[in-house]
Motif scaffolding. Sequence first.
Motif, PDB file in Angstrom:
ATOM      1  N   ALA A  42       0.794  -1.409  -0.300  1.00  7.70           N
ATOM      2  CA  ALA A  42      -0.066  -0.189   0.537  1.00  7.70           C
ATOM      3  C   ALA A  42       0.875   1.417  -0.243  1.00  7.70           C
ATOM      4  CB  ALA A  42      -0.889   0.231   1.070  1.00  7.70           C
ATOM      5  N   ARG A  43       1.751   0.706   0.770  1.00  6.55           N
ATOM      6  CA  ARG A  43       2.678   2.326   0.822  1.00  6.55           C
ATOM      7  C   ARG A  43       4.037   2.757  -0.242  1.00  6.55           C
ATOM      8  NH1 ARG A  43       6.885   2.130   4.454  1.00  6.55           N
ATOM      9  NH2 ARG A  43       6.334  -0.393   5.019  1.00  6.55           N
ATOM     10  N   ALA A  44       3.836   1.598  -1.151  1.00 14.69           N
ATOM     11  CA  ALA A  44       4.795   1.417  -1.896  1.00 14.69           C
ATOM     12  C   ALA A  44       3.593   2.385  -3.342  1.00 14.69           C
ATOM     13  CB  ALA A  44       4.944   0.313  -2.511  1.00 14.69           C
ATOM     14  N   GLU A  45       2.247   1.863  -3.690  1.00  9.31           N
ATOM     15  CA  GLU A  45       1.560   2.087  -4.575  1.00  9.31           C
ATOM     16  C   GLU A  45       1.495   3.159  -4.026  1.00  9.31           C
ATOM     17  OE1 GLU A  45      -2.288   1.333  -6.765  1.00  9.31           O
ATOM     18  OE2 GLU A  45      -1.798  -0.294  -5.075  1.00  9.31           O
ATOM     19  N   GLY A  46       1.471   4.036  -2.867  1.00  8.25           N
ATOM     20  CA  GLY A  46       1.039   5.341  -2.993  1.00  8.25           C
ATOM     21  C   GLY A  46       1.650   6.684  -3.243  1.00  8.25           C
ATOM     22  N   LEU A  47       3.497   5.816  -3.180  1.00  3.84           N
ATOM     23  CA  LEU A  47       3.979   6.590  -3.243  1.00  3.84           C
ATOM     24  C   LEU A  47       4.658   6.962  -4.653  1.00  3.84           C
ATOM     25  CD1 LEU A  47       7.346   5.278  -1.119  1.00  3.84           C
ATOM     26  CD2 LEU A  47       6.223   7.732  -1.369  1.00  3.84           C
ATOM     27  N   LEU A  48       4.188   5.334  -5.472  1.00  3.82           N
ATOM     28  CA  LEU A  48       4.150   5.674  -7.248  1.00  3.82           C
ATOM     29  C   LEU A  48       3.014   6.681  -7.978  1.00  3.82           C
ATOM     30  CD1 LEU A  48       4.419   1.610  -8.330  1.00  3.82           C
ATOM     31  CD2 LEU A  48       5.842   3.619  -8.377  1.00  3.82           C
ATOM     32  N   LYS A  49       2.450   6.660  -7.207  1.00  6.21           N
ATOM     33  CA  LYS A  49       1.511   7.883  -7.630  1.00  6.21           C
ATOM     34  C   LYS A  49       1.702   8.884  -7.300  1.00  6.21           C
ATOM     35  CE  LYS A  49      -3.025   4.700  -5.966  1.00  6.21           C
ATOM     36  NZ  LYS A  49      -4.503   4.903  -5.266  1.00  6.21           N
ATOM     37  N   ASP A  50       2.128   9.604  -6.246  1.00  8.39           N
ATOM     38  CA  ASP A  50       3.129  10.224  -5.748  1.00  8.39           C
ATOM     39  C   ASP A  50       3.592  10.840  -7.208  1.00  8.39           C
ATOM     40  OD1 ASP A  50       1.454  11.076  -3.616  1.00  8.39           O
ATOM     41  OD2 ASP A  50       3.131  10.400  -2.270  1.00  8.39           O
ATOM     42  N   ALA A  51       4.555   9.749  -7.597  1.00  9.95           N
ATOM     43  CA  ALA A  51       5.818   9.437  -8.254  1.00  9.95           C
ATOM     44  C   ALA A  51       4.827   9.911  -9.769  1.00  9.95           C
ATOM     45  CB  ALA A  51       6.272   8.398  -8.227  1.00  9.95           C
ATOM     46  N   HIS A  52       4.029   9.210 -10.239  1.00 13.35           N
ATOM     47  CA  HIS A  52       2.535   9.460 -11.093  1.00 13.35           C
ATOM     48  C   HIS A  52       3.153  11.052 -11.234  1.00 13.35           C
ATOM     49  CE1 HIS A  52      -0.329   9.099 -14.159  1.00 13.35           C
ATOM     50  NE2 HIS A  52       0.497   8.672 -14.901  1.00 13.35           N
ATOM     51  N   GLY A  53       2.303  11.377 -10.628  1.00 16.06           N
ATOM     52  CA  GLY A  53       1.500  12.777  -9.990  1.00 16.06           C
ATOM     53  C   GLY A  53       2.438  13.880 -10.198  1.00 16.06           C
ATOM     54  N   ILE A  54       3.458  13.636 -10.061  1.00 14.92           N
ATOM     55  CA  ILE A  54       4.501  15.052  -9.877  1.00 14.92           C
ATOM     56  C   ILE A  54       5.336  14.883 -11.650  1.00 14.92           C
ATOM     57  CG2 ILE A  54       4.277  15.221  -7.297  1.00 14.92           C
ATOM     58  CD1 ILE A  54       7.055  13.910  -6.684  1.00 14.92           C
ATOM     59  N   GLY A  55       4.994  13.796 -11.680  1.00  8.95           N
ATOM     60  CA  GLY A  55       5.584  13.228 -12.908  1.00  8.95           C
ATOM     61  C   GLY A  55       7.234  13.247 -13.004  1.00  8.95           C
ATOM     62  N   ALA A  56       7.951  12.313 -11.546  1.00  5.64           N
ATOM     63  CA  ALA A  56       9.004  11.784 -11.090  1.00  5.64           C
ATOM     64  C   ALA A  56      10.070  10.305 -12.309  1.00  5.64           C
ATOM     65  CB  ALA A  56       9.289  10.974  -9.623  1.00  5.64           C
ATOM     66  N   LYS A  57      10.341  10.640 -12.362  1.00  2.00           N
ATOM     67  CA  LYS A  57      10.837   9.579 -13.059  1.00  2.00           C
ATOM     68  C   LYS A  57      11.125   7.853 -12.427  1.00  2.00           C
ATOM     69  CE  LYS A  57      15.191   7.808 -16.228  1.00  2.00           C
ATOM     70  NZ  LYS A  57      15.501   8.296 -16.919  1.00  2.00           N
ATOM     71  N   ALA A  58      11.360   8.156 -11.078  1.00  2.00           N
ATOM     72  CA  ALA A  58      11.906   6.328 -10.543  1.00  2.00           C
ATOM     73  C   ALA A  58      11.333   7.020  -9.763  1.00  2.00           C
ATOM     74  CB  ALA A  58      12.982   5.987 -11.029  1.00  2.00           C
ATOM     75  N   LEU A  59      11.233   5.843  -8.537  1.00  2.00           N
ATOM     76  CA  LEU A  59      11.217   5.373  -7.083  1.00  2.00           C
ATOM     77  C   LEU A  59      12.684   4.035  -6.433  1.00  2.00           C
ATOM     78  CD1 LEU A  59       9.571   5.759  -4.819  1.00  2.00           C
ATOM     79  CD2 LEU A  59       7.564   3.558  -5.268  1.00  2.00           C
ATOM     80  N   VAL A  60      12.739   5.202  -5.724  1.00  2.00           N
ATOM     81  CA  VAL A  60      14.263   4.207  -5.117  1.00  2.00           C
ATOM     82  C   VAL A  60      13.331   3.009  -4.074  1.00  2.00           C
ATOM     83  CG1 VAL A  60      16.303   4.031  -3.850  1.00  2.00           C
ATOM     84  CG2 VAL A  60      15.760   6.285  -5.093  1.00  2.00           C
ATOM     85  N   LEU A  61      14.086   1.836  -4.011  1.00  2.00           N
ATOM     86  CA  LEU A  61      13.659   0.942  -3.110  1.00  2.00           C
ATOM     87  C   LEU A  61      14.851   0.704  -2.341  1.00  2.00           C
ATOM     88  CD1 LEU A  61      12.095  -1.068  -6.063  1.00  2.00           C
ATOM     89  CD2 LEU A  61      10.602  -0.173  -4.208  1.00  2.00           C
ATOM     90  N   CYS A  62      14.354   0.751  -0.854  1.00  2.00           N
ATOM     91  CA  CYS A  62      15.543   0.581  -0.417  1.00  2.00           C
ATOM     92  C   CYS A  62      15.144  -0.953   0.398  1.00  2.00           C
ATOM     93  CB  CYS A  62      16.072   1.420   1.105  1.00  2.00           C
ATOM     94  SG  CYS A  62      16.280   3.284   0.500  1.00  2.00           S
TER      95      CYS A  62
END
Length: 271
Positions: free
Chosen positions: A84-104
Amino acid sequence: MAIDPTRFCVNRKIAPALSIEEFFQLVNKLGLHKVELRNDMKGGSVTDDLSHQQVRALAEQYGLEIVTINAVYPFNQVSDDLLARAEGLLKDAHGIGAKALVLCPLNDGTPIPAETTQAAIAQLAPLFAKYGIEGLVEPLGFPVSSLRSARLAQQLINNAGAPFKIVLDTFHHHLYEGAEQDFTDGVDINQIGLVHLSGVTDSRPTSDLTDEERLMLSEGELLKSVWQVQRLEKLGYKGVYAFEPFASEMDSWTAADIEREIRRSIELLQA
């Protein structure tokens, strides 16, 4: 060594006291065009109190590309909450136009088998594809990290059949005692999606170093970040270098302090 300035990026971790717009203004003033945003700032969200569209508009206004959001943690301990948190950040990334999301990876001393990390990558890949966001796996060099090796991270990504790349961090490279063997054994330069840069002058034992010791680049700093960059360039790396210091002393840095430190770091890399 001449690196095209368009390849330099600034991680928002360097500017905890600045608003998103003030941060964007600063990066624009430096003549740079790439930024990384985060989900661990004091405001508690990637966008502070702004909407996705407002962040997009500010990035466009200041001529900036949002390279990544940092980060999904711990990506290799999959649960309903993590997804759920990953999908939330993916929505953020898509929404603001970010290219990538880092995974730690998990970083608390709990061992996680390589097969479990590989399965997590395979499980997350379709979710990233759904939103059109690139996944960047960042090995952490801390002794308590569950994924320390860049080469192993690449192998797990390939075995999972995921279109992900890795983040190579000069601090974490320094901390991991097997990092040089990784390069000897064949880290694939083409599978490095981003390089994080910081500098350490604290002389305590390497295994005792924490994010608190991470500042900007300087003459004689112990990570040898400039040398690490020189090697990457010789090996053919053509990607982005992002400045990512972490020390809490940056809470008191002004915009002028940040500008000075970034300019000095770029000068060292371009010498």
